[in-house]
Design an enzyme around this catalytic site. Sequence first.
Site, PDB file in Angstrom:
ATOM      1  N   CYS A  43       0.872  -1.179   0.000  1.00 45.42           N
ATOM      2  CA  CYS A  43       0.000   0.000   0.000  1.00 45.42           C
ATOM      3  C   CYS A  43       0.901   1.218   0.000  1.00 45.42           C
ATOM      4  O   CYS A  43       1.407   1.634   1.050  1.00 45.42           O
ATOM      5  CB  CYS A  43      -0.921   0.008   1.222  1.00 45.42           C
ATOM      6  N   CYS A  75      -5.180   4.714  -4.868  1.00 48.75           N
ATOM      7  CA  CYS A  75      -4.492   3.445  -4.623  1.00 48.75           C
ATOM      8  C   CYS A  75      -3.092   3.575  -5.185  1.00 48.75           C
ATOM      9  O   CYS A  75      -2.912   3.653  -6.406  1.00 48.75           O
ATOM     10  CB  CYS A  75      -5.235   2.278  -5.268  1.00 48.75           C
TER      11      CYS A  75
END
Length: 290
Positions: free
Chosen positions: A78, A225
């Site tokens: 992430c 993202c």
Amino acid sequence: MGALANHAFVKMNGIGNEIVVVDLRPAGGKIEADEARAAASPQGAPYDQLMALYPPRTPGTDAFVRIYNNDGSQAGACGNGMRCVADIVSQQSGKSALTFETDAGILNCWKGDDGLFTVDMGKPRFAWNEIPLAEEFRDTRAIELQIGPIDKPILHSPAVVNMGNPHAIFWVDDPYAYDLERFGPLLENHPIFPDRANITLAHIVSREHIVMRTWERGAGLTKACGSAACATAVAAARLKRTERKVRMTLPGGELTIEWRADDHVLMTGPVAFEFNGTFDPKLFEKAGTP
């Protein structure tokens, strides 16, 4: 009592990607899936990803980081969350360069003179069994996958890349012209993706600029993202449609992605602090966490 009960957290975001950071380095403790889901509930601290810091497993690293999606599943990477973690640990330690370990490998992070953090997201993987896919495709720049009628598909022929997580990128004229909230879950859970996948709609504006939206595996429709931005930039450059350094426009803001000559992908962007909090133990009793 679960690992998160009565535990302090920091709520942050990386260009709208909602991140919660918990520092479990002093106490440790495993976060169960139902506990992660409870923490993400409206009564807790709603997030896209929860970043849990643990004592280093590898000498020379600052922490081992486990990454949880809001459905309780774990993610390998992430990028937006890593920038948030780097910001916190940098303030604690006074260091501008940090190294973390995740399930996706070792990640280096550093703060630039402009105050932005860069994360070295490592090398992309393109082989069908590394992504992974359920069947062999020799060329993963475009695989046989579509949504809609065979003779007139709505979405088709995505590029697939593993950038710590599996990603599928569909090239479109307007990422906002599609009902990604409807198509996202269908594609995320398509049988071709045994580990599920992040689904991105991307429009190449120029050789230096891409606009994109992503349905995140285990988190849903998010404002940003980071690993998807990296995967999309790499996929576009691999098709010779962009340069290897591009500006990525996501619903929550912008990132700069550079696919270096050494095959490493660098992601640069801002972080934002929102608030500090403590998880109420009652939250986890209701979730069935002992």
